[in-house]
Write a protein that holds these residues in place. Sequence first.
Motif: not given
Lengths: 329, 424
Positions: B64-87
């Motif tokens: 969602r970044e750029p443009g729709q940071e209210y849904k997700e950002t690169i930072a929150t998305g990557l953290t969710a990925a790490a938490a979900g088991g994705f490298t």
Amino acid sequence: MTVSARKRLQPQPPSANGRVFSSSDRRDLLTIEALPAETIIGLLDRSDEYLKSLIATGPFQKSKLLEGRTIVNLFFENSTRTRTSFELAERRLGGDAVTISPAASSLTKGESILDTVHVLEAMKVDAFVVRHSASGVPAFLAKHLPPHVHVINAGDGAHEHPTQALLDAAELRAALGNLRGKRIAIVGDITHSRVARSNMWLLKKLGVHVTLVGPETLLPPSVGEVFGVAVSHNIESVLAESDAIIALRIQLERQSRGLFPSIEEYRERYGLTIQRLARTRAIILHPGPVNVGIELDHEIASHDRSFMLRQVKRGVAVRMAVLEWIFSN
Amino acid sequence: MDLLLRNAHLVDPSLGLDATGMDVEILGGVITRIGKSLQSSAEVCDLNGAVVAPGFFDMHVHLREPGQEYKETIATGLTAAAAGGFTGICCMPNTEPSISDPFVVSYIKERAAGHLVDLVICGTMTKGRKGEELAPMAALVDAGVKMISDDGGAVRSAEVMRRVFEYAKMFDLLVTQHCEEHSMTAGAAMNEGHTSTKLGIPGWPAVAEDIIVARDILLAEYVGNVRYHAAHLSTKGSVRLVREAKGRGATVSCEVTPHHFMLTDQAVEKHGTMAKMNPPLRAEDDINAIIEGLQDGTIDCIATDHAPHAMHEKETDIVSASFGIIGLETAIPIGLTYLVKPGHLSLSQYIEKCSINPRKALKLPAVQIKEKERANLTIFDPHKTWRFEESDIRSKSKNTPFVGEEFTGKVIGTINNDHAYWSN
């Protein structure tokens, strides 16, 4: 209310709690699908009582049943007869009725349907009567409202229109007696019709043999299997056997979307012409408004087997019965 | 980062490795020793027999970044990925502006730098995803794009699609399609079938997916030597089409999402708009075909189609609600519960679909569990039974039907780029 009628109107055990498309343990009218046959019959019986009071001449004696109750008729989609009929039913039972069509106001200013409902609810509302162009909206709102605020579905998308099915059934029963084993055809655009779906649920619950009649392009996939009904592509096949025919309004824009070739061809195969009326004993219902000369010939509207005006009158009686039931626990 | 992973169940299908009771020593982010009962000065982390696999890669994520940071950002998305088991993940290009421009690629790269999760970027196939003019593929490739797609929609014109294939072929780009014949799906909010008939909701027929899969396979074969990847397949028809194409030797790969093998369209009755996805949830026999496709290798990858949306975009009527659900943090639990636990896939087959094959499709360097390799690992307990709660969500959005769902299999952590993330 008589003792026996009250007994029949007792709340039914909740089914499938919390599901978006069926009712929960609170008293709402979201679908016919979730309504037990005994409740349906109880509502039809009560509508018979209310109908008597509507037929009587002279000024109407307002009831005090809904005194102090505020009901908001929330019509996100246009309506004349359903809206007016709900308003009259609410007022005749002594309730305070407010009607709004948010399509033209808040929603265009970016307020969501949920916000709109929460804002209205804050003004102390006891029930919402909801019509919306999308299936599932009344149930969705019911899920987000506190349990003491009731929701009545006045038509959601192509999903259900419970009070229309109730009023149709009440008139069918008045004309045909017990409906078990009777044959009823529903003719027209089934795909886009909430009236058809509510009627199918209700008539099946009362033991009616239902046949849908329409072009393949206006019948949703597997509809026969899903609802347990027969399907035909030509009105001629149901004329002789039908006890009643429910004609549906054909939206003229379906033609430009390529769902049928022309109005002429539609009328030719699915229109209730005066010639066809002569080949059936069936009574004729139509939820209105009628495209005269397409679904029904002009002469049929005033024919003694035409039930259109009776349906409208019954609409008020049925909605009174529904409101009484909603508030009776 | 120095760590000694104690008592691990190592599974690496690319090496034929499946060994329990193993220790892995990681020094400075590199695997230095693998063996039993290792002695090390590094901090010890006892895994109690949990599985350690080559890091999982999700090739279909909306950041969602750029443009729709209210849904997700690169930072929150990557953290969710790490938490979900994705490298590693690949982010899709339907941002605002879309990834049709090398400057957007650089912007995203800069924002993702230094994270545990590797970010691969998908550019658009056509300018602004309009389906009309070719995207500047040469510039996008120079900026680092590995895959192209107009995801969110398909390229409608067969002629444009032919030219996309021809042009992409020069750069050996992976061409990924969201397979939807749009003329058949206008206004559709769910699968066309029994449930849509019952609920009166406009339906999205399975054949509208099959048509585009068939068209694209034919075009890819006509153009020749082009790598085609069908995104988030949902129908038995498209599984059959891909199987047949692979049988002819076509260079076709495909992916499915966890929700498409877990839920049928009946979920719309229970979950409402939280069960609204594009492509929609399908029927039981589609799920069966997907499972068969996963088993016989027709379906190469499992990808999440992680699609964050703000609550107000979901808490509305089914027609106007946004399509999609978040998926990064439930993907592995769903895979373990619905594929591995019932025995549809072995652990090793499952890891192949989540780790090995996505990198293969994207022609990324292989990740392996062996000495001297960089530690790029996904760690999970395939037997732990637990309930997914809203408080578990690291993504910025919470649009998921799975809150309250019981799973068998839980992510423990991820290790990559000299970082470790412990999920709970």
